[in-house]
Design a protein around this motif. Structure first.
Motif, PDB file in Angstrom:
ATOM      1  N   ARG A   1      43.727 121.616  18.326  1.00  0.00           N
ATOM      2  CA  ARG A   1      44.279 122.656  19.193  1.00  0.00           C
ATOM      3  C   ARG A   1      43.369 122.925  20.378  1.00  0.00           C
ATOM      4  NH1 ARG A   1      46.156 128.782  17.313  1.00  0.00           N
ATOM      5  NH2 ARG A   1      46.853 129.470  19.386  1.00  0.00           N
ATOM      6  N   ARG A   2      42.082 122.945  20.118  1.00  0.00           N
ATOM      7  CA  ARG A   2      41.122 123.227  21.194  1.00  0.00           C
ATOM      8  C   ARG A   2      41.054 122.094  22.201  1.00  0.00           C
ATOM      9  NH1 ARG A   2      34.641 124.603  20.396  1.00  0.00           N
ATOM     10  NH2 ARG A   2      34.172 124.881  22.615  1.00  0.00           N
ATOM     11  N   THR A   3      41.174 120.844  21.738  1.00  0.00           N
ATOM     12  CA  THR A   3      41.032 119.682  22.614  1.00  0.00           C
ATOM     13  C   THR A   3      42.373 119.094  23.043  1.00  0.00           C
ATOM     14  OG1 THR A   3      40.871 118.228  20.668  1.00  0.00           O
ATOM     15  CG2 THR A   3      38.808 119.074  21.596  1.00  0.00           C
ATOM     16  N   ARG A   4      43.453 119.715  22.605  1.00  0.00           N
ATOM     17  CA  ARG A   4      44.818 119.289  22.950  1.00  0.00           C
ATOM     18  C   ARG A   4      45.139 117.886  22.444  1.00  0.00           C
ATOM     19  NH1 ARG A   4      45.707 121.696  29.124  1.00  0.00           N
ATOM     20  NH2 ARG A   4      45.233 123.884  28.578  1.00  0.00           N
ATOM     21  N   LEU A   5      44.576 117.542  21.317  1.00  0.00           N
ATOM     22  CA  LEU A   5      44.984 116.333  20.602  1.00  0.00           C
ATOM     23  C   LEU A   5      46.205 116.642  19.756  1.00  0.00           C
ATOM     24  CD1 LEU A   5      41.677 114.749  19.226  1.00  0.00           C
ATOM     25  CD2 LEU A   5      43.267 113.678  20.820  1.00  0.00           C
ATOM     26  N   ASP A   6      47.052 115.661  19.549  1.00  0.00           N
ATOM     27  CA  ASP A   6      48.209 115.828  18.666  1.00  0.00           C
ATOM     28  C   ASP A   6      47.711 115.826  17.220  1.00  0.00           C
ATOM     29  OD1 ASP A   6      50.482 115.359  16.964  1.00  0.00           O
ATOM     30  OD2 ASP A   6      51.592 114.685  18.729  1.00  0.00           O
ATOM     31  N   PHE A   7      47.756 116.986  16.571  1.00  0.00           N
ATOM     32  CA  PHE A   7      47.220 117.103  15.219  1.00  0.00           C
ATOM     33  C   PHE A   7      47.931 116.175  14.247  1.00  0.00           C
ATOM     34  CE2 PHE A   7      47.900 119.022  10.998  1.00  0.00           C
ATOM     35  CZ  PHE A   7      46.612 118.930  10.512  1.00  0.00           C
ATOM     36  N   TRP A   8      49.253 116.087  14.325  1.00  0.00           N
ATOM     37  CA  TRP A   8      50.002 115.298  13.343  1.00  0.00           C
ATOM     38  C   TRP A   8      49.724 113.809  13.486  1.00  0.00           C
ATOM     39  CZ3 TRP A   8      51.326 118.216   9.613  1.00  0.00           C
ATOM     40  CH2 TRP A   8      51.673 119.544   9.845  1.00  0.00           C
ATOM     41  N   LYS A   9      49.553 113.344  14.720  1.00  0.00           N
ATOM     42  CA  LYS A   9      49.170 111.943  14.911  1.00  0.00           C
ATOM     43  C   LYS A   9      47.784 111.682  14.328  1.00  0.00           C
ATOM     44  CE  LYS A   9      51.765 110.849  19.135  1.00  0.00           C
ATOM     45  NZ  LYS A   9      51.641 110.402  20.545  1.00  0.00           N
ATOM     46  N   ALA A  10      46.846 112.592  14.615  1.00  0.00           N
ATOM     47  CA  ALA A  10      45.488 112.418  14.091  1.00  0.00           C
ATOM     48  C   ALA A  10      45.479 112.482  12.572  1.00  0.00           C
ATOM     49  CB  ALA A  10      44.573 113.489  14.677  1.00  0.00           C
ATOM     50  N   ALA A  11      46.275 113.391  12.001  1.00  0.00           N
ATOM     51  CA  ALA A  11      46.328 113.510  10.546  1.00  0.00           C
ATOM     52  C   ALA A  11      46.802 112.215   9.904  1.00  0.00           C
ATOM     53  CB  ALA A  11      47.258 114.661  10.156  1.00  0.00           C
ATOM     54  N   ASP A  12      47.786 111.559  10.522  1.00  0.00           N
ATOM     55  CA  ASP A  12      48.281 110.297   9.982  1.00  0.00           C
ATOM     56  C   ASP A  12      47.193 109.233   9.959  1.00  0.00           C
ATOM     57  OD1 ASP A  12      50.811 111.141   9.377  1.00  0.00           O
ATOM     58  OD2 ASP A  12      51.757 110.335  11.176  1.00  0.00           O
ATOM     59  N   LEU A  13      46.423 109.143  11.043  1.00  0.00           N
ATOM     60  CA  LEU A  13      45.380 108.119  11.103  1.00  0.00           C
ATOM     61  C   LEU A  13      44.260 108.388  10.109  1.00  0.00           C
ATOM     62  CD1 LEU A  13      46.892 107.241  13.675  1.00  0.00           C
ATOM     63  CD2 LEU A  13      44.681 106.845  14.748  1.00  0.00           C
ATOM     64  N   PHE A  14      43.878 109.647   9.966  1.00  0.00           N
ATOM     65  CA  PHE A  14      42.759 109.969   9.084  1.00  0.00           C
ATOM     66  C   PHE A  14      43.157 109.949   7.616  1.00  0.00           C
ATOM     67  CE2 PHE A  14      40.574 111.400  12.875  1.00  0.00           C
ATOM     68  CZ  PHE A  14      39.250 111.161  12.574  1.00  0.00           C
ATOM     69  N   ILE A  15      44.339 110.432   7.279  1.00  0.00           N
ATOM     70  CA  ILE A  15      44.704 110.565   5.867  1.00  0.00           C
ATOM     71  C   ILE A  15      44.849 109.206   5.194  1.00  0.00           C
ATOM     72  CG2 ILE A  15      47.240 110.538   5.928  1.00  0.00           C
ATOM     73  CD1 ILE A  15      44.917 113.059   4.090  1.00  0.00           C
ATOM     74  N   VAL A  16      45.188 108.185   5.983  1.00  0.00           N
ATOM     75  CA  VAL A  16      45.284 106.833   5.424  1.00  0.00           C
ATOM     76  C   VAL A  16      43.937 106.363   4.900  1.00  0.00           C
ATOM     77  CG1 VAL A  16      45.687 104.423   6.061  1.00  0.00           C
ATOM     78  CG2 VAL A  16      47.287 106.167   6.795  1.00  0.00           C
ATOM     79  N   THR A  17      42.858 106.869   5.489  1.00  0.00           N
ATOM     80  CA  THR A  17      41.520 106.430   5.100  1.00  0.00           C
ATOM     81  C   THR A  17      40.912 107.274   3.983  1.00  0.00           C
ATOM     82  OG1 THR A  17      40.288 107.856   6.637  1.00  0.00           O
ATOM     83  CG2 THR A  17      41.192 105.820   7.526  1.00  0.00           C
ATOM     84  N   ALA A  18      41.525 108.421   3.673  1.00  0.00           N
ATOM     85  CA  ALA A  18      40.952 109.325   2.672  1.00  0.00           C
ATOM     86  C   ALA A  18      40.744 108.674   1.298  1.00  0.00           C
ATOM     87  CB  ALA A  18      41.831 110.566   2.531  1.00  0.00           C
ATOM     88  N   PRO A  19      41.652 107.787   0.847  1.00  0.00           N
ATOM     89  CA  PRO A  19      41.422 107.173  -0.466  1.00  0.00           C
ATOM     90  C   PRO A  19      40.116 106.395  -0.577  1.00  0.00           C
ATOM     91  CG  PRO A  19      43.710 106.903   0.167  1.00  0.00           C
ATOM     92  CD  PRO A  19      43.003 107.472   1.356  1.00  0.00           C
ATOM     93  N   PHE A  20      39.581 105.909   0.540  1.00  0.00           N
ATOM     94  CA  PHE A  20      38.285 105.234   0.477  1.00  0.00           C
ATOM     95  C   PHE A  20      37.207 106.197   0.004  1.00  0.00           C
ATOM     96  CE2 PHE A  20      39.478 101.278   2.520  1.00  0.00           C
ATOM     97  CZ  PHE A  20      38.468 100.417   2.109  1.00  0.00           C
ATOM     98  N   GLY A  21      37.193 107.385   0.588  1.00  0.00           N
ATOM     99  CA  GLY A  21      36.219 108.379   0.159  1.00  0.00           C
ATOM    100  C   GLY A  21      36.414 108.784  -1.282  1.00  0.00           C
ATOM    101  N   LEU A  22      37.665 108.895  -1.706  1.00  0.00           N
ATOM    102  CA  LEU A  22      37.956 109.256  -3.096  1.00  0.00           C
ATOM    103  C   LEU A  22      37.470 108.167  -4.047  1.00  0.00           C
ATOM    104  CD1 LEU A  22      41.543 110.674  -2.523  1.00  0.00           C
ATOM    105  CD2 LEU A  22      39.554 111.983  -3.264  1.00  0.00           C
ATOM    106  N   PHE A  23      37.690 106.917  -3.675  1.00  0.00           N
ATOM    107  CA  PHE A  23      37.265 105.805  -4.523  1.00  0.00           C
ATOM    108  C   PHE A  23      35.754 105.824  -4.733  1.00  0.00           C
ATOM    109  CE2 PHE A  23      35.615 101.425  -4.737  1.00  0.00           C
ATOM    110  CZ  PHE A  23      36.191 101.012  -5.933  1.00  0.00           C
ATOM    111  N   PHE A  24      35.008 105.903  -3.644  1.00  0.00           N
ATOM    112  CA  PHE A  24      33.553 105.880  -3.767  1.00  0.00           C
ATOM    113  C   PHE A  24      33.028 107.160  -4.412  1.00  0.00           C
ATOM    114  CE2 PHE A  24      34.079 102.677  -0.361  1.00  0.00           C
ATOM    115  CZ  PHE A  24      33.391 101.644  -0.956  1.00  0.00           C
TER     116      PHE A  24
END
Length: 272
Positions: free
Chosen positions: A114-137
């Motif tokens: 919100r502060r930087t005017r990035l599209d939150f939902w687009k960013a969430a899609d890119l980051f959430i795909v990588t979350a299982p890596f952190g969960l695995f380790f």
């Protein structure tokens, strides 16, 4: 019964400084997430995120750590920390909640976007795909520490954990590493491009990958909790469900609501 591989939780000691396997697993998970998000941002030609990635990644790490700690304090041991408030920041003593960390990351990411005017939902899609890596380790780190083990079992792959008494128990950390980590990553990675494809009637609006993550993680964790030893200070709530399962029910309920809401917004605003 399988022998528990007694691995020293301390990887390296230099004087009073210790490098632990568990901490290293966090570092590996965060680093893998950064590289995978960068790869996706380049593939989908989102230069605005690439310019802000370092700052956003740091903010999300802080959200995970702070949210994870506060989640543990509020969900799993509020009475103790109410009596010992100075112990709340002492994360090195143990005590992190995934559900709190997830919520902390979402809130931190939303505020940053919100502060930087990035599209939150687009960013969430890119980051959430990588979350299982952190969960695995992270689950591998739990296994090395001999913590968060399962309930007593007679299955041939049961293990005797150093802090779990003399009877074999489910290696529930490995179940979670498999389901929350590898399987969930395979699912999300297989569909990661759907919100970025050319507009058509079957398109997934941005935010649907976050909904997918919440739903599948909730289901996987809910199932594994049936063989995971409940937290001793809480036990089973109503003699049926653990605190983790109750929190997963919230995630499982939120997933279809988020999925429906994102499609509704897309229909109202035009698919983008």
């Amino acid at each position: 019964m399988l022998p528990y591989p007694a691995i020293d939780p301390v990887l390296l000691s230099v004087g009073p400084i210790q490098i632990r396997w568990y901490g290293l697993m966090y570092v590996i998970g965060f680093a893998a997430a950064y590289l995978l998000v960068l790869y996706q941002a380049r593939r989908f030609h989102w230069q605005q995120l690439r310019d802000r990635l370092d700052d956003l990644h740091l903010i999300l790490i802080l959200g995970v750590v702070i949210g994870g700690r506060l989640g543990y304090v509020l969900f799993y041991n509020p009475a103790y920390y109410l009596a010992h408030p100075l112990a709340i920041p002492a994360i090195w003593t143990g005590g992190m909640s995934f559900h709190g960390g997830c919520l902390g990351a979402i809130l931190a990411g939303a505020l940053f976007c919100r502060r930087t005017r990035l599209d939150f939902w687009k960013a969430a899609d890119l980051f959430i795909v990588t979350a299982p890596f952190g969960l695995f380790f992270g689950r591998l780190g739990n296994f090395i520490n001999g913590e968060l083990f399962g309930r007593i079992t007679l299955v041939p792959w049961g293990m005797v954990f150093p802090e779990g008494g003399p009877l074999p128990r489910h290696p529930s950390q490995l179940y979670e590493a498999l389901l929350e980590g590898l399987v969930l990553f395979a699912i999300l990675w297989a569909v990661k491009a759907r919100p970025w494809q050319s507009a058509h009637s079957l398109r997934w609006p941005h935010g649907c990958l976050l909904a997918l993550f919440l739903g599948f993680y909730g289901c996987f964790r809910f199932a594994v909790e049936f063989v995971r030893e409940p937290d001793p200070q809480i036990g089973l709530i109503g003699s049926v469900l653990s605190m983790g399962q109750l929190l997963c029910l919230v995630m499982m309920a939120a997933a279809p609501v988020l999925w429906w809401w994102r499609h509704k917004k897309a229909a109202q605003n035009g698919i983008r």
